[in-house]
Design a protein around this motif. Structure first.
Motif, PDB file in Angstrom:
ATOM      1  N   HIS A   1       0.775  -1.236   0.000  1.00  0.00           N
ATOM      2  CA  HIS A   1       0.000   0.000   0.000  1.00  0.00           C
ATOM      3  C   HIS A   1       0.811   1.293   0.000  1.00  0.00           C
ATOM      4  O   HIS A   1       0.280   2.348  -0.349  1.00  0.00           O
ATOM      5  N   LEU A   2       2.073   1.234   0.379  1.00  0.00           N
ATOM      6  CA  LEU A   2       2.877   2.460   0.470  1.00  0.00           C
ATOM      7  C   LEU A   2       4.040   2.507  -0.514  1.00  0.00           C
ATOM      8  O   LEU A   2       4.772   3.487  -0.544  1.00  0.00           O
ATOM      9  N   MET A   3       4.225   1.435  -1.303  1.00  0.00           N
ATOM     10  CA  MET A   3       5.349   1.393  -2.237  1.00  0.00           C
ATOM     11  C   MET A   3       4.874   1.041  -3.648  1.00  0.00           C
ATOM     12  O   MET A   3       5.174  -0.025  -4.177  1.00  0.00           O
ATOM     13  N   PRO A   4       4.154   1.984  -4.299  1.00  0.00           N
ATOM     14  CA  PRO A   4       3.604   1.698  -5.616  1.00  0.00           C
ATOM     15  C   PRO A   4       4.577   1.947  -6.771  1.00  0.00           C
ATOM     16  O   PRO A   4       4.281   1.593  -7.916  1.00  0.00           O
ATOM     17  N   ASP A   5       5.711   2.551  -6.486  1.00  0.00           N
ATOM     18  CA  ASP A   5       6.634   2.961  -7.544  1.00  0.00           C
ATOM     19  C   ASP A   5       7.770   1.952  -7.719  1.00  0.00           C
ATOM     20  O   ASP A   5       7.985   1.086  -6.875  1.00  0.00           O
ATOM     21  N   GLN A   6       8.503   2.116  -8.815  1.00  0.00           N
ATOM     22  CA  GLN A   6       9.691   1.303  -9.093  1.00  0.00           C
ATOM     23  C   GLN A   6      10.872   2.254  -9.244  1.00  0.00           C
ATOM     24  O   GLN A   6      10.781   3.238  -9.975  1.00  0.00           O
ATOM     25  N   VAL A   7      11.960   1.960  -8.542  1.00  0.00           N
ATOM     26  CA  VAL A   7      13.144   2.814  -8.610  1.00  0.00           C
ATOM     27  C   VAL A   7      14.376   1.979  -8.933  1.00  0.00           C
ATOM     28  O   VAL A   7      14.386   0.760  -8.755  1.00  0.00           O
ATOM     29  N   LEU A   8      15.403   2.686  -9.392  1.00  0.00           N
ATOM     30  CA  LEU A   8      16.714   2.094  -9.608  1.00  0.00           C
ATOM     31  C   LEU A   8      17.697   2.926  -8.801  1.00  0.00           C
ATOM     32  O   LEU A   8      17.835   4.133  -9.037  1.00  0.00           O
TER      33      LEU A   8
ATOM     34  N   ASP B   1      24.216   8.034  -3.013  1.00  0.00           N
ATOM     35  CA  ASP B   1      23.663   7.090  -3.983  1.00  0.00           C
ATOM     36  C   ASP B   1      22.633   7.846  -4.816  1.00  0.00           C
ATOM     37  O   ASP B   1      22.037   8.832  -4.357  1.00  0.00           O
ATOM     38  N   THR B   2      22.438   7.414  -6.050  1.00  0.00           N
ATOM     39  CA  THR B   2      21.505   8.083  -6.957  1.00  0.00           C
ATOM     40  C   THR B   2      20.244   7.233  -7.120  1.00  0.00           C
ATOM     41  O   THR B   2      20.335   6.025  -7.337  1.00  0.00           O
ATOM     42  N   VAL B   3      19.082   7.877  -7.024  1.00  0.00           N
ATOM     43  CA  VAL B   3      17.793   7.205  -7.166  1.00  0.00           C
ATOM     44  C   VAL B   3      17.129   7.703  -8.438  1.00  0.00           C
ATOM     45  O   VAL B   3      16.925   8.903  -8.603  1.00  0.00           O
ATOM     46  N   LEU B   4      16.810   6.797  -9.339  1.00  0.00           N
ATOM     47  CA  LEU B   4      16.077   7.101 -10.566  1.00  0.00           C
ATOM     48  C   LEU B   4      14.685   6.508 -10.442  1.00  0.00           C
ATOM     49  O   LEU B   4      14.543   5.313 -10.152  1.00  0.00           O
ATOM     50  N   VAL B   5      13.657   7.314 -10.643  1.00  0.00           N
ATOM     51  CA  VAL B   5      12.279   6.816 -10.618  1.00  0.00           C
ATOM     52  C   VAL B   5      11.982   6.223 -11.990  1.00  0.00           C
ATOM     53  O   VAL B   5      11.932   6.936 -12.989  1.00  0.00           O
ATOM     54  N   ALA B   6      11.792   4.897 -12.022  1.00  0.00           N
ATOM     55  CA  ALA B   6      11.563   4.193 -13.289  1.00  0.00           C
ATOM     56  C   ALA B   6      10.078   4.107 -13.637  1.00  0.00           C
ATOM     57  O   ALA B   6       9.706   4.238 -14.804  1.00  0.00           O
ATOM     58  N   LYS B   7       9.227   3.852 -12.654  1.00  0.00           N
ATOM     59  CA  LYS B   7       7.776   3.789 -12.832  1.00  0.00           C
ATOM     60  C   LYS B   7       7.143   4.414 -11.608  1.00  0.00           C
ATOM     61  O   LYS B   7       7.633   4.220 -10.497  1.00  0.00           O
ATOM     62  N   ALA B   8       6.042   5.157 -11.833  1.00  0.00           N
ATOM     63  CA  ALA B   8       5.386   5.801 -10.695  1.00  0.00           C
ATOM     64  C   ALA B   8       3.926   6.057 -11.006  1.00  0.00           C
ATOM     65  O   ALA B   8       3.545   6.209 -12.164  1.00  0.00           O
TER      66      ALA B   8
ATOM     67  N   ASP C   1       2.497   8.794 -10.200  1.00  0.00           N
ATOM     68  CA  ASP C   1       2.547  10.171 -10.691  1.00  0.00           C
ATOM     69  C   ASP C   1       3.490  10.199 -11.890  1.00  0.00           C
ATOM     70  O   ASP C   1       4.709  10.093 -11.737  1.00  0.00           O
ATOM     71  N   GLU C   2       2.948  10.327 -13.075  1.00  0.00           N
ATOM     72  CA  GLU C   2       3.751  10.265 -14.298  1.00  0.00           C
ATOM     73  C   GLU C   2       4.860  11.308 -14.341  1.00  0.00           C
ATOM     74  O   GLU C   2       5.883  11.092 -14.972  1.00  0.00           O
ATOM     75  N   GLN C   3       4.659  12.442 -13.671  1.00  0.00           N
ATOM     76  CA  GLN C   3       5.684  13.481 -13.674  1.00  0.00           C
ATOM     77  C   GLN C   3       6.914  13.092 -12.860  1.00  0.00           C
ATOM     78  O   GLN C   3       7.973  13.699 -12.987  1.00  0.00           O
ATOM     79  N   ALA C   4       6.796  12.064 -12.047  1.00  0.00           N
ATOM     80  CA  ALA C   4       7.935  11.605 -11.251  1.00  0.00           C
ATOM     81  C   ALA C   4       8.878  10.722 -12.065  1.00  0.00           C
ATOM     82  O   ALA C   4      10.069  10.642 -11.761  1.00  0.00           O
ATOM     83  N   VAL C   5       8.368  10.079 -13.108  1.00  0.00           N
ATOM     84  CA  VAL C   5       9.177   9.150 -13.895  1.00  0.00           C
ATOM     85  C   VAL C   5      10.334   9.899 -14.562  1.00  0.00           C
ATOM     86  O   VAL C   5      10.144  10.945 -15.177  1.00  0.00           O
ATOM     87  N   GLY C   6      11.538   9.360 -14.395  1.00  0.00           N
ATOM     88  CA  GLY C   6      12.722   9.964 -14.989  1.00  0.00           C
ATOM     89  C   GLY C   6      13.455  10.928 -14.072  1.00  0.00           C
ATOM     90  O   GLY C   6      14.589  11.308 -14.349  1.00  0.00           O
ATOM     91  N   ARG C   7      12.841  11.314 -12.981  1.00  0.00           N
ATOM     92  CA  ARG C   7      13.528  12.210 -12.048  1.00  0.00           C
ATOM     93  C   ARG C   7      14.574  11.445 -11.260  1.00  0.00           C
ATOM     94  O   ARG C   7      14.439  10.256 -11.007  1.00  0.00           O
ATOM     95  N   THR C   8      15.614  12.158 -10.879  1.00  0.00           N
ATOM     96  CA  THR C   8      16.642  11.549 -10.059  1.00  0.00           C
ATOM     97  C   THR C   8      16.786  12.312  -8.747  1.00  0.00           C
ATOM     98  O   THR C   8      16.506  13.517  -8.673  1.00  0.00           O
ATOM     99  N   TYR C   9      17.222  11.595  -7.741  1.00  0.00           N
ATOM    100  CA  TYR C   9      17.408  12.144  -6.404  1.00  0.00           C
ATOM    101  C   TYR C   9      18.734  11.649  -5.864  1.00  0.00           C
ATOM    102  O   TYR C   9      19.256  10.632  -6.303  1.00  0.00           O
ATOM    103  N   ARG C  10      19.252  12.364  -4.882  1.00  0.00           N
ATOM    104  CA  ARG C  10      20.486  11.991  -4.209  1.00  0.00           C
ATOM    105  C   ARG C  10      20.140  11.595  -2.780  1.00  0.00           C
ATOM    106  O   ARG C  10      19.375  12.283  -2.101  1.00  0.00           O
ATOM    107  N   VAL C  11      20.680  10.469  -2.322  1.00  0.00           N
ATOM    108  CA  VAL C  11      20.475  10.061  -0.936  1.00  0.00           C
ATOM    109  C   VAL C  11      21.222  11.052  -0.053  1.00  0.00           C
ATOM    110  O   VAL C  11      22.427  11.242  -0.200  1.00  0.00           O
TER     111      VAL C  11
END
Length: 139
Positions: A14-21, A93-100, A102-112
Motif C-alpha cells: 500500500h505504500l510502495m507503488p513505484d519502481q526505482v533504480l 547514492d543516486t535514485v532514478l524513478v523508473a515507474k510511478a 505520478d507520471e511526472q515523477a518518472v525519470g527524475r533523479t534524487y540523491r540520498v
C-alpha cells in the motif's frame, strides 16, 4: 501478538507503488576499448524494485558559490520508503524513478542525503533524499 512480517507486507502493498533504480558510483575508471580513454566505470546497482516516494520536510543547507561566498539554499526533501529486503543505501547514492503512479515523477533523479533510518521494530526502510535534476525555483 504483533506480526511484523504482516505489517511489512502491508506497507509494501500500500505504500510502495513505484519502481526505482538506486545506483552507487564505484569511483573507479574503466578502459573504453573504442577510444582507449579511461572513463568512469558503470555504477553499481544497489536496489531495483519497489519504493514509495513522499514529499518530506524542507531542508536548508549552505554551499559555497563559484565566487567563494556562502549562499543559503532551501530545497524540498523527500522520504523514500523501501522494503526491508533492500540493501543499505549510502549518502550520495543516486535514485532514478523508473515507474510511478505520478507520471511526472518518472525519470527524475534524487540523491540520498543521509543514511537510512533504523528502528528496534523495523517494518520498512526509510531514506531521506534531495532533488537532483530539478531547476531551482527562483520566484
Amino acid at each position: 501478538m504483533l506480526d511484523v512480517r504482516e505489517i511489512s507486507a502491508f506497507t509494501e502493498r500500500h505504500l510502495m507503488p513505484d519502481q526505482v533504480l538506486v545506483t552507487r558510483s564505484t569511483g573507479e575508471d574503466a578502459l573504453d576499448p573504442a577510444t582507449g580513454d579511461l572513463v568512469p566505470a558503470d555504477p553499481l546497482v544497489v536496489h531495483s524494485g519497489k519504493a514509495g516516494l513522499y514529499r518530506g520536510r524542507e531542508r536548508i543547507r549552505a554551499r559555497s558559490g563559484h565566487d567563494g561566498a556562502w549562499v543559503d539554499e532551501v530545497r524540498t526533501g523527500y522520504r523514500m520508503l523501501l522494503p526491508l529486503s533492500a540493501a543499505e543505501l549510502w549518502e550520495n547514492d543516486t535514485v532514478l524513478v523508473a515507474k510511478a503512479r505520478d507520471e511526472q515523477a518518472v525519470g527524475r533523479t534524487y540523491r540520498v542525503a543521509a543514511l537510512g533510518e533504523v528502528s528496534s521494530i523495523p517494518v520498512l526502510r526509510t531514506v531521506w533524499l534531495e532533488e537532483h535534476n530539478r531547476e531551482e525555483n527562483t520566484a
